[in-house]
Design a protein around this motif. Structure first.
Motif, PDB file in Angstrom:
ATOM      1  N   MET A   1       0.834  -1.188   0.000  1.00  0.00           N
ATOM      2  CA  MET A   1       0.000   0.000   0.000  1.00  0.00           C
ATOM      3  C   MET A   1       0.877   1.250   0.000  1.00  0.00           C
ATOM      4  O   MET A   1       0.906   2.008   0.933  1.00  0.00           O
ATOM      5  N   GLN A   2       1.621   1.437  -1.017  1.00  0.00           N
ATOM      6  CA  GLN A   2       2.503   2.596  -1.137  1.00  0.00           C
ATOM      7  C   GLN A   2       1.923   3.614  -2.102  1.00  0.00           C
ATOM      8  O   GLN A   2       2.591   4.082  -3.004  1.00  0.00           O
ATOM      9  N   ASP A   3       0.655   3.954  -1.907  1.00  0.00           N
ATOM     10  CA  ASP A   3       0.049   4.921  -2.806  1.00  0.00           C
ATOM     11  C   ASP A   3       0.374   6.349  -2.376  1.00  0.00           C
ATOM     12  O   ASP A   3       1.038   6.586  -1.375  1.00  0.00           O
ATOM     13  N   ARG A   4      -0.097   7.276  -3.138  1.00  0.00           N
ATOM     14  CA  ARG A   4       0.241   8.691  -2.926  1.00  0.00           C
ATOM     15  C   ARG A   4      -0.266   9.214  -1.589  1.00  0.00           C
ATOM     16  O   ARG A   4       0.440   9.957  -0.909  1.00  0.00           O
ATOM     17  N   LYS A   5      -1.475   8.846  -1.188  1.00  0.00           N
ATOM     18  CA  LYS A   5      -2.011   9.306   0.093  1.00  0.00           C
ATOM     19  C   LYS A   5      -1.142   8.825   1.255  1.00  0.00           C
ATOM     20  O   LYS A   5      -0.873   9.571   2.180  1.00  0.00           O
ATOM     21  N   TYR A   6      -0.715   7.567   1.182  1.00  0.00           N
ATOM     22  CA  TYR A   6       0.133   7.005   2.228  1.00  0.00           C
ATOM     23  C   TYR A   6       1.470   7.747   2.287  1.00  0.00           C
ATOM     24  O   TYR A   6       1.959   8.069   3.372  1.00  0.00           O
ATOM     25  N   GLN A   7       2.055   8.018   1.142  1.00  0.00           N
ATOM     26  CA  GLN A   7       3.339   8.723   1.102  1.00  0.00           C
ATOM     27  C   GLN A   7       3.212  10.133   1.668  1.00  0.00           C
ATOM     28  O   GLN A   7       4.108  10.615   2.351  1.00  0.00           O
ATOM     29  N   LYS A   8       2.084  10.799   1.395  1.00  0.00           N
ATOM     30  CA  LYS A   8       1.865  12.141   1.929  1.00  0.00           C
ATOM     31  C   LYS A   8       1.722  12.095   3.448  1.00  0.00           C
ATOM     32  O   LYS A   8       2.273  12.941   4.156  1.00  0.00           O
ATOM     33  N   ALA A  11       5.117  11.535   4.999  1.00  0.00           N
ATOM     34  CA  ALA A  11       5.906  12.764   4.987  1.00  0.00           C
ATOM     35  C   ALA A  11       5.436  13.729   6.075  1.00  0.00           C
ATOM     36  O   ALA A  11       6.260  14.363   6.753  1.00  0.00           O
ATOM     37  N   LEU A  12       4.120  13.832   6.272  1.00  0.00           N
ATOM     38  CA  LEU A  12       3.584  14.692   7.318  1.00  0.00           C
ATOM     39  C   LEU A  12       4.021  14.223   8.701  1.00  0.00           C
ATOM     40  O   LEU A  12       4.410  15.032   9.548  1.00  0.00           O
ATOM     41  N   VAL A  13       3.950  12.916   8.932  1.00  0.00           N
ATOM     42  CA  VAL A  13       4.349  12.373  10.232  1.00  0.00           C
ATOM     43  C   VAL A  13       5.831  12.608  10.466  1.00  0.00           C
ATOM     44  O   VAL A  13       6.244  13.028  11.553  1.00  0.00           O
ATOM     45  N   GLU A  14       6.649  12.371   9.449  1.00  0.00           N
ATOM     46  CA  GLU A  14       8.094  12.578   9.591  1.00  0.00           C
ATOM     47  C   GLU A  14       8.413  14.048   9.872  1.00  0.00           C
ATOM     48  O   GLU A  14       9.227  14.363  10.744  1.00  0.00           O
ATOM     49  N   LYS A  15       7.755  14.947   9.178  1.00  0.00           N
ATOM     50  CA  LYS A  15       7.959  16.384   9.395  1.00  0.00           C
ATOM     51  C   LYS A  15       7.531  16.771  10.807  1.00  0.00           C
ATOM     52  O   LYS A  15       8.218  17.539  11.485  1.00  0.00           O
ATOM     53  N   PHE A  16       6.409  16.238  11.269  1.00  0.00           N
ATOM     54  CA  PHE A  16       5.907  16.537  12.600  1.00  0.00           C
ATOM     55  C   PHE A  16       6.881  16.039  13.674  1.00  0.00           C
ATOM     56  O   PHE A  16       7.152  16.739  14.646  1.00  0.00           O
ATOM     57  N   TYR A  36      -4.614   5.044  13.653  1.00  0.00           N
ATOM     58  CA  TYR A  36      -3.614   4.413  14.515  1.00  0.00           C
ATOM     59  C   TYR A  36      -2.795   3.352  13.773  1.00  0.00           C
ATOM     60  O   TYR A  36      -1.569   3.319  13.890  1.00  0.00           O
ATOM     61  N   ASP A  37      -3.464   2.487  13.018  1.00  0.00           N
ATOM     62  CA  ASP A  37      -2.748   1.417  12.310  1.00  0.00           C
ATOM     63  C   ASP A  37      -1.759   1.978  11.296  1.00  0.00           C
ATOM     64  O   ASP A  37      -0.626   1.502  11.184  1.00  0.00           O
ATOM     65  N   THR A  38      -2.181   2.994  10.574  1.00  0.00           N
ATOM     66  CA  THR A  38      -1.296   3.619   9.591  1.00  0.00           C
ATOM     67  C   THR A  38      -0.119   4.291  10.291  1.00  0.00           C
ATOM     68  O   THR A  38       1.016   4.193   9.831  1.00  0.00           O
ATOM     69  N   LEU A  39      -0.382   4.944  11.418  1.00  0.00           N
ATOM     70  CA  LEU A  39       0.691   5.590  12.168  1.00  0.00           C
ATOM     71  C   LEU A  39       1.720   4.574  12.636  1.00  0.00           C
ATOM     72  O   LEU A  39       2.920   4.803  12.515  1.00  0.00           O
ATOM     73  N   MET A  40       1.269   3.445  13.146  1.00  0.00           N
ATOM     74  CA  MET A  40       2.202   2.415  13.621  1.00  0.00           C
ATOM     75  C   MET A  40       3.045   1.885  12.461  1.00  0.00           C
ATOM     76  O   MET A  40       4.244   1.662  12.610  1.00  0.00           O
ATOM     77  N   ARG A  41       2.435   1.708  11.288  1.00  0.00           N
ATOM     78  CA  ARG A  41       3.185   1.228  10.136  1.00  0.00           C
ATOM     79  C   ARG A  41       4.213   2.263   9.684  1.00  0.00           C
ATOM     80  O   ARG A  41       5.359   1.932   9.362  1.00  0.00           O
ATOM     81  N   ILE A  42       3.813   3.540   9.678  1.00  0.00           N
ATOM     82  CA  ILE A  42       4.724   4.615   9.288  1.00  0.00           C
ATOM     83  C   ILE A  42       5.901   4.693  10.265  1.00  0.00           C
ATOM     84  O   ILE A  42       7.056   4.783   9.852  1.00  0.00           O
TER      85      ILE A  42
END
Length: 53
Positions: A1-8, A11-16, A36-42
């Motif tokens: 699941m490496q689509d554009r929304k996930y990548q954005k 990037a937001l989480v990394e910047k934060f 939460y699940d997406t955050l844990m994966r990121i």
């Protein structure tokens, strides 16, 4: 699941994290539009890449 929304979201989480200087799950969840699940994966990916720790 490496689509554009996930990548954005990644990037937001990394910047934060860089801006705050720490990883606080509740603050990230309240500030960034991510579930939460997406955050844990990121966070797992960032740790594996050495960009968050």
């Amino acid at each position: 699941m490496q689509d554009r929304k996930y990548q954005k979201k990644k990037a937001l989480v990394e910047k934060f994290i860089k801006k705050q200087g720490r990883i606080d799950h509740s603050v990230i969840l309240n500030s960034v539009d991510v579930d939460y699940d997406t955050l844990m994966r990121i966070l797992d990916e960032l740790r594996n890449e050495g960009r968050a720790g």
